[in-house]
Structures are given as C-alpha cells and as structure tokens.
Write a protein that holds these residues in place. Sequence first.
Motif, PDB file in Angstrom:
ATOM      1  N   ASP A 211     -66.391  16.024  34.089  1.00 20.37           N
ATOM      2  CA  ASP A 211     -66.406  16.042  35.550  1.00 20.37           C
ATOM      3  C   ASP A 211     -65.706  14.781  36.053  1.00 20.37           C
ATOM      4  O   ASP A 211     -65.346  13.897  35.269  1.00 20.37           O
ATOM      5  CB  ASP A 211     -67.856  16.081  36.058  1.00 20.37           C
ATOM      6  N   LYS A 215     -68.661  12.292  33.162  1.00 18.59           N
ATOM      7  CA  LYS A 215     -69.723  12.948  32.374  1.00 18.59           C
ATOM      8  C   LYS A 215     -69.203  14.294  31.859  1.00 18.59           C
ATOM      9  O   LYS A 215     -68.257  14.862  32.415  1.00 18.59           O
ATOM     10  CB  LYS A 215     -70.939  13.186  33.266  1.00 18.59           C
ATOM     11  N   PRO A 216     -69.840  14.810  30.791  1.00 19.93           N
ATOM     12  CA  PRO A 216     -69.411  16.134  30.308  1.00 19.93           C
ATOM     13  C   PRO A 216     -69.413  17.152  31.445  1.00 19.93           C
ATOM     14  O   PRO A 216     -70.326  17.154  32.277  1.00 19.93           O
ATOM     15  CB  PRO A 216     -70.486  16.481  29.265  1.00 19.93           C
ATOM     16  N   ALA A 217     -68.384  17.982  31.489  1.00 21.83           N
ATOM     17  CA  ALA A 217     -68.271  18.972  32.558  1.00 21.83           C
ATOM     18  C   ALA A 217     -69.532  19.815  32.624  1.00 21.83           C
ATOM     19  O   ALA A 217     -70.052  20.249  31.593  1.00 21.83           O
ATOM     20  CB  ALA A 217     -67.054  19.858  32.313  1.00 21.83           C
ATOM     21  N   GLY A 218     -70.011  20.025  33.849  1.00 24.74           N
ATOM     22  CA  GLY A 218     -71.179  20.875  34.037  1.00 24.74           C
ATOM     23  C   GLY A 218     -72.501  20.149  33.895  1.00 24.74           C
ATOM     24  O   GLY A 218     -73.558  20.780  33.893  1.00 24.74           O
ATOM     25  N   THR A 219     -72.457  18.796  33.773  1.00 20.56           N
ATOM     26  CA  THR A 219     -73.710  18.041  33.703  1.00 20.56           C
ATOM     27  C   THR A 219     -74.545  18.331  34.948  1.00 20.56           C
ATOM     28  O   THR A 219     -74.031  18.373  36.059  1.00 20.56           O
ATOM     29  CB  THR A 219     -73.414  16.528  33.588  1.00 20.56           C
ATOM     30  N   LEU A 220     -75.839  18.537  34.734  1.00 17.95           N
ATOM     31  CA  LEU A 220     -76.710  18.909  35.850  1.00 17.95           C
ATOM     32  C   LEU A 220     -76.791  17.768  36.858  1.00 17.95           C
ATOM     33  O   LEU A 220     -76.821  16.603  36.484  1.00 17.95           O
ATOM     34  CB  LEU A 220     -78.112  19.249  35.328  1.00 17.95           C
ATOM     35  N   PRO A 221     -76.824  18.118  38.146  1.00 16.00           N
ATOM     36  CA  PRO A 221     -76.883  17.076  39.177  1.00 16.00           C
ATOM     37  C   PRO A 221     -78.218  16.339  39.174  1.00 16.00           C
ATOM     38  O   PRO A 221     -79.232  16.871  38.732  1.00 16.00           O
ATOM     39  CB  PRO A 221     -76.702  17.863  40.477  1.00 16.00           C
ATOM     40  N   VAL A 222     -78.169  15.101  39.661  1.00 14.63           N
ATOM     41  CA  VAL A 222     -79.385  14.303  39.808  1.00 14.63           C
ATOM     42  C   VAL A 222     -80.246  14.951  40.889  1.00 14.63           C
ATOM     43  O   VAL A 222     -79.737  15.328  41.944  1.00 14.63           O
ATOM     44  CB  VAL A 222     -79.024  12.853  40.196  1.00 14.63           C
ATOM     45  N   ALA A 225     -82.735  10.754  43.808  1.00 14.92           N
ATOM     46  CA  ALA A 225     -81.956   9.522  43.809  1.00 14.92           C
ATOM     47  C   ALA A 225     -82.913   8.356  43.717  1.00 14.92           C
ATOM     48  O   ALA A 225     -83.911   8.301  44.421  1.00 14.92           O
ATOM     49  CB  ALA A 225     -81.131   9.443  45.085  1.00 14.92           C
ATOM     50  N   ASP A 226     -82.620   7.408  42.797  1.00 16.78           N
ATOM     51  CA  ASP A 226     -83.567   6.311  42.637  1.00 16.78           C
ATOM     52  C   ASP A 226     -83.075   5.008  43.232  1.00 16.78           C
ATOM     53  O   ASP A 226     -83.783   4.042  43.298  1.00 16.78           O
ATOM     54  CB  ASP A 226     -83.913   6.132  41.160  1.00 16.78           C
ATOM     55  N   GLY A 228     -80.858   4.979  46.164  1.00 14.24           N
ATOM     56  CA  GLY A 228     -80.112   5.299  47.379  1.00 14.24           C
ATOM     57  C   GLY A 228     -78.742   5.862  47.082  1.00 14.24           C
ATOM     58  O   GLY A 228     -77.928   6.032  47.974  1.00 14.24           O
ATOM     59  N   ALA A 231     -77.244  11.931  45.505  1.00 15.99           N
ATOM     60  CA  ALA A 231     -78.275  12.772  44.924  1.00 15.99           C
ATOM     61  C   ALA A 231     -77.679  14.024  44.295  1.00 15.99           C
ATOM     62  O   ALA A 231     -78.360  14.820  43.708  1.00 15.99           O
ATOM     63  CB  ALA A 231     -79.292  13.166  45.974  1.00 15.99           C
ATOM     64  N   ALA A 240     -70.769  22.364  48.188  1.00 15.76           N
ATOM     65  CA  ALA A 240     -71.656  22.525  49.324  1.00 15.76           C
ATOM     66  C   ALA A 240     -70.895  22.344  50.633  1.00 15.76           C
ATOM     67  O   ALA A 240     -71.211  22.957  51.647  1.00 15.76           O
ATOM     68  CB  ALA A 240     -72.798  21.516  49.239  1.00 15.76           C
TER      69      ALA A 240
ATOM     70  N   ALA B  27     -84.647   8.604  49.558  1.00 16.02           N
ATOM     71  CA  ALA B  27     -84.373   8.027  48.251  1.00 16.02           C
ATOM     72  C   ALA B  27     -85.531   7.181  47.746  1.00 16.02           C
ATOM     73  O   ALA B  27     -85.872   7.237  46.575  1.00 16.02           O
ATOM     74  CB  ALA B  27     -83.105   7.194  48.318  1.00 16.02           C
ATOM     75  N   SER B  63     -74.640  27.845  46.637  1.00 15.04           N
ATOM     76  CA  SER B  63     -73.588  26.854  46.374  1.00 15.04           C
ATOM     77  C   SER B  63     -74.103  25.632  45.612  1.00 15.04           C
ATOM     78  O   SER B  63     -73.346  24.987  44.899  1.00 15.04           O
ATOM     79  CB  SER B  63     -72.955  26.408  47.691  1.00 15.04           C
ATOM     80  N   HIS B  67     -72.254  24.134  39.756  1.00 16.31           N
ATOM     81  CA  HIS B  67     -71.922  23.543  38.452  1.00 16.31           C
ATOM     82  C   HIS B  67     -72.293  24.473  37.300  1.00 16.31           C
ATOM     83  O   HIS B  67     -71.885  24.239  36.169  1.00 16.31           O
ATOM     84  CB  HIS B  67     -72.651  22.207  38.300  1.00 16.31           C
ATOM     85  N   ARG B  71     -67.353  27.616  31.250  1.00 21.15           N
ATOM     86  CA  ARG B  71     -66.281  26.618  31.165  1.00 21.15           C
ATOM     87  C   ARG B  71     -65.538  26.816  29.858  1.00 21.15           C
ATOM     88  O   ARG B  71     -66.136  27.218  28.866  1.00 21.15           O
ATOM     89  CB  ARG B  71     -66.856  25.196  31.207  1.00 21.15           C
ATOM     90  N   HIS B  90     -77.149  25.244  28.830  1.00 21.49           N
ATOM     91  CA  HIS B  90     -77.934  24.044  29.133  1.00 21.49           C
ATOM     92  C   HIS B  90     -78.611  24.146  30.494  1.00 21.49           C
ATOM     93  O   HIS B  90     -79.536  23.404  30.788  1.00 21.49           O
ATOM     94  CB  HIS B  90     -77.015  22.814  29.127  1.00 21.49           C
ATOM     95  N   GLN B 305     -75.414  17.662  28.600  1.00 20.77           N
ATOM     96  CA  GLN B 305     -75.199  18.009  30.005  1.00 20.77           C
ATOM     97  C   GLN B 305     -76.513  18.102  30.775  1.00 20.77           C
ATOM     98  O   GLN B 305     -76.504  18.395  31.965  1.00 20.77           O
ATOM     99  CB  GLN B 305     -74.477  19.361  30.112  1.00 20.77           C
ATOM    100  N   ARG B 309     -83.741  12.565  33.358  1.00 17.55           N
ATOM    101  CA  ARG B 309     -83.551  11.660  34.496  1.00 17.55           C
ATOM    102  C   ARG B 309     -84.871  11.163  35.049  1.00 17.55           C
ATOM    103  O   ARG B 309     -84.899  10.322  35.932  1.00 17.55           O
ATOM    104  CB  ARG B 309     -82.785  12.418  35.585  1.00 17.55           C
TER     105      ARG B 309
END
Lengths: 374, 421
Positions: A211, A215-222, A225-226, A228, A231, A240, B27, B63, B67, B71, B90, B305, B309
């Motif tokens: 991406d 990061k590896p493509a398709g890594t899941l979003p955070v 947010a820790d 600020g 996110a 979006a 946050a 949307s 991700h 791929r 994953h 991936q 967290r």
Amino acid sequence: MSKSLKLVLASAVLTTFVAPALAEPLGLGRPALTEEIEAWDIAVLPDGTGLPVGSGDVETGEEVFGSYCASCHGDFAEGLDSWPVLAGGNGSLTDPRPVKTIGSYWPYLSTVFDYVHRSMPFGGAQTLTADDTYAITAFLLYSNGIVEDDFVLTQENFTTIVMPNVDGFYEDDRPQTEYPLFTGEPCMENCLKTDPQVTKRAVDLKVTPTDEDGKPAGTLPVLVADSGGAAVTPAAKAAAAEAPADVVAEAPPEAAAQPEVVVPATADPVLIAAGETVFKKCMACHKVGEGAKNAVGPTLNGIVGDAAGVVAGFNYSKPLLAMAEDGLVWDDAALHAFLENPRSFMKGTKMAFAGLKSEQERAAVIAYLASFGG
Amino acid sequence: MTDEPHNHTSRRTFLRGTAAAGAGLMATAAHAQTADPLITEVQDYASGFGDPVDAAPYGTPISHEAHVVRRNVEWLTESPVSSINFTPIHALEGTITPQGCAFERHHSGAIDMTKQDYRLMINGLVDTPLVFTFEDLMRFPRHITTAFCECAANGGMEWGGAQLEGCQFTQGMIHNMEYTGVMLRDLLAEAGVQTAGKWVYVEGHDASSNGRSIPLEKALDDVMVAFFANGEALRKEHGYPVRLVVPGWEGNMWVKWIRRIGVYDQAVQSREETSKYTDLMPDGRARKWTWVMDAKSVITSPSPQAPIRHGAGPLVVTGLAWSGNGAITRVDVSTDGGNTWAPARISGDAKPKALTRFHYDMNWDGSEMFILSRAVDETGYVQPTKQALRDIRGTNNVYHNNSIQVWWVRADGEVENVEIA
C-alpha cells in the motif's frame, strides 16, 4: 422422488465395483451430430487418436513459428521476457533452476500438437490449420534437437517420435511414500531440540505488493487511533471519499497521479473506464502510460491519430511497414477495421490476436488509448 | 411515541457545529476516560435517514471495506489474462468465501457466455453422444455440496524460502463455496458409459480450454456440474454459467465454462497434466496425477496484513483448515515455534473437503511469538513442516505445498512471514 434418488446413489456406489453408471435415463439432451463432435472433439492423444490428416516440415514450421509464435517465444523458441521457453534445458531437471521445455520435460509429442492446435497463438486460438500445426510441431522438434532440419511430420510418422523425457514421470506415490511418515499422534510438548531461530524473512526480499504507506497491500485499517493519527488507511480513506467504491477500485493509481494526461474535451470517462477493462486483453503485448516500453507489441502512447509504424525501436512486420508507406494513419476508422479483424485488415500482421468483434469494445478501447495522447 | 419534539432544529444545528471537535476527541477518549462523544452526542446517522431501498439493487461491500479485495502479484505472470490473484483470507471469517473476492485463475481470460448459448457435449466411449443445453441441465436432479477449491500452486512461491508478506499472498489461492448443480454421474448415465471407458476428459469453452483427465471412479463419485455458488449464479470469473466442482482435488481440474466431457480408455495427457501440474522431484523425475490436496491449515489472523493493534491481553487467533482426503478432525496451535502445541476450537461444522474454521483464544503477554497451526484430518494425516516436505521433494516441486506456515509476531504487534529452524 426419494426412491429414485436412492436408486441413483445405489447405482453410483455399485459402479465403482462393477460397471459405469446405469441410472435410469431421463431422456434429456439430444444426440450430438457427427459434425458437432468433429468441431469440438479435437483432442489428440499419445497413441495418435484424434490426429487430423496433414503434414508439415521444419522449414515451413520455422516460417509459421516466426509469424505466429516468435513474438512471445522467440525466433528459436528460447522464450522472450517471462514467456515460456520451448527449447533447450536438457539435463537441467535436477538443477536449482530447472528449465522445463518441450524437449527437456514434456513426455508426449501429442501434447504439443493438441495444445498448439487448440490454444495457440495466444489471443488467436483455433486459427492454425492442421498443416501449420504439423509444421510448428516439426520445428519445435528440430529446435529441441530431436529431428534433423529436413524432417517432415505427418499423421503417419507422428507416433514414431519418442520424447526424451517420456520415462520421467511416475504416478502420485504420496499415499505410499509420504502419508505413513505424516500419520500418527503428533508431538504436543518439548517437540523441538533447540530454540527456534529465524532463518528466512520475507521482508528481506521486498517482492510483495504494498500500500502507499509501505505496508503489505490490503493490510487491515487501524480501528482505534492511539495518538490522534489517521484512523484509516489511505486506501480506505480514498475509497470513502469517492463513491461509488467500485469506480475507485478499478481506476489505476497512475491515472490519479498524472494530471498531464491529455483527455480530449469530448472524452467520455465511462467509455474510457470500459476501455481500460477491454485493454486487459491487449496488455500481454502492449504497454501504455508513463514509462511504457515496447514489448511484444509497440507502446501505444499517442497511437490514436498517429501515422502507422512510427514507434521508435519497434521491429514492425513487413505488411505493416508497407501499409505505413502507403500512408496508413491510425484514425478511428482504421483502428476499428484493424481491431475488428487484424489478420484480414493486414494480411501477415505479427499481431496474434483474434480481434474485438464488438463495436462497443472497440470504441471503448480506442477511447482509452486516446486518453494517452494522440 | 413520547419523544418531545422540543427545539429539535436548534439542537441539531448545535451538534453539527461540534461534530468536528468531537471527532478529534475520539482518539484519546478511550484512554482518558472522558465521555465518548460517539455515545453522548446524537450522530447524523442516528437522526437522519440512511440509504433507501434499491440504493444498490445487487449490493456491493460498504466502501469502508474497500481494502478487502482480490489482489495479484504482477511479477508472477506475463499477462493478466493468463494469471492468478489471491483471496483476502486475512480479512474474512467463517468458512464461505464470497464469490466477489474469491481468487481467480484464468488461462486465457474470463469469457462472457450466456445461458442461451451454453452447450455441453458428452462423447467418446458412450452409447449415445449427447448435447445438453443449460435448461437440460436444470432438469436433472439437483444436489448441494460445499467444497474448497485450492490451486495446486497455493504456497508454491514459498518452497525456496519465505517470500511474500501476507496470508493473502502466501495461502490465498483458495476459496470455499456452497455449490448447487447436478452430479456428473447422472449426466454420464444419460449418455451411457461403455465398459471400455476408464477416464473422462473435461474441457472448457475458453481459448485455453484447460482440459484435464479425471479417472472414471472419481467422475462417478462426487464430481458436480455446478451452476450456483453461495446461492447465486456463478460469477463470470468463476465459470458462468457452468463449472465443474471436483471436491478435494486441485483447482486446475475444476474446469470453468465446461463445454465437453469426453470418455476415453486412457488419459489424454493434455498440457495441463504433463508440462504443468506435475511435481518435479529431486532426482529429476516428476510425480504426475497428484490430484489430491493434502491436509493444511493457516492462521489467517494475526498475520502480516492483520497485525495485532490492541496490545497485550485477550487475543483471538483465527484460521482455516482443510483436507482433500476428508474432514478436519483437529487443529493445534503453537505460539513458541512448534515446541508446545494446544488444540484450537473447531468453530462451526467440519465438512469433508471443505474449509473449516478454527479459533484459539489466548491471553497475549505482549512478547514475541512464532505462531503456527497444524491440521489433522480424518485419515490421521498430520500437516507436515516445510522442511519435512523439502526432505522428500526438494525445492523444485512448485505444487502441493501444504506445509505449516510460520508467522513471527513482534512485540509491537506487527507480523512477518518467516522460516525458522
């Protein structure tokens, strides 16, 4: 209903021991006609079953191969770029990088004939005559050192050819050689003699698509947010921001990053997007966009409206150069005519592509090409 | 309704003005123990309207999940019409793979075929060579089966060493769907297989045709001619309108857009079963007819991936297991590189020749882990390590890498694809 189902199941069980299935026929379907079977059943088997009448010699094969195959496989069947290597590789099967070719690996000549006849040239399958296929097969035997240059392959002598690696295969023996080793109660505790150490890391190779953030493509979003920070990943954010999502998914990243791309005022973005999809059929041989280089076919930047045969460094076919000499310009009409049926528009073209029969698809791909200048 | 309609407008105006500030606070809200504005303030979606019906007559994922897509790895192949991509395993849960993100493998592109134009021929060593229309197929007794479809080359890039960073890329040439269709044995019975017939050869309508020989015994067992997957028509890229389903056997045999079934007394020895999909062994000879996909499992999260967290504490380890030889009976998980193992939970059904979901609930102390899973199937076969397979097959095998996948979970929760010894 359940009765007949049981019957079907019972007969299926029986068949594995006795004879093929004998369930009650339902009278569905219709008898296949002889000419229909001839049209579809073109399989050629190692014992020669299915070979059509015909013949071809090495010299003719070299010519035909040069016209239809060499653009990907090379003049000597050595394989250009990452396209399949068809000749050589003898004795390499135990090497760290074995070269599996027709001569070094394929067990049967029938496979060569069958595959070339039904699926080649790539993008123009089922256009080769039986004689052309015999000739190409003869040439491939020659380029693998299996026959001399005066050899003529026919349906009569076909099965006399024994491929070098015919004895190089044996039936799956995992049930005998592997399953006993891997069956039994597995170790649950103190299974290792030494503490495990890392011996290979994929990150060292850097061959994984990434991406924008690396990061590896398709890594899941955070999700939380820790500090600020963002996110969501850039990809998710972009998606979006622009709806509908599928349009975003199909747009190439370069499109957004290339403000200099000249899109004619009349350009229809929907048509261009459709053309991008159609162009996937062409991508095997043609590159467009920034940094595009000649490949099997010439780069197509600026092709629309341009004179034919002018891309620097590309080795055009004789018929194309002749038509260019006569003033061929790739305007809308010429592109439509060429793309509809390349070989009829330009007899002897190197472009091994059956063509786009749909006018809509042609219009779309031309619009897409026009978006790269021209 | 007893809600008071008092000063609603002014309240919403006020909220709109503070919405931005609220998002900024979010946050730190969790740690600071201040009230979460997502809870204390009325959100737009809790007050106004969402989408009307028919906003998407055939829905697409929201949307925010953009991700989660198939791929590909462009350098793997020379042309996208003869290529492969990978299921985002994953990011998925449960066992059924949605068609829209199930990996694709085409040999000459996904063709556009209508049900009206569809024809299926059965010929060769049969009493009556037959042609079926799509409607004919719909009139045979219908069956349902759930099966995984795994490319023989899944994990193939990993034979020589850890290479790709992500479960999607190392193990994603797999999907699992619930198919509806008719049994191949019923179609063969209609044509009447002659006693000399020992093999069927199946080929597709596309330019590659991708023909494969299947022994008659398998063809009469559980092979299905399918037209629905997961309750909907097959998608174009999965062979619309009709594909073959060959449970437990390598994906290459699951011929899409199937057009002809020839009955023979021998294998055809097509390109796909000689020059490809044969397994080169260290002595320079090759195994052929390696149809079965052996038992395998992989932890889908955490994985490169899908890093951790949330820090130390409760952690859900989730993964998939499957076997072409039957049902999964057990999956073990190790967090110390394979020194100690503990059984995971099988969640949901463990159907034969279908993806099975396992979960392992643990309390992560925040230290590094080598995390791995090991499947056991109903035959007692235990998924081997990569080294155990290499000792037999060397590294030129290309296909059928069903070995244990090792993930290195770092203290910061990031995950790497590694090999250990």
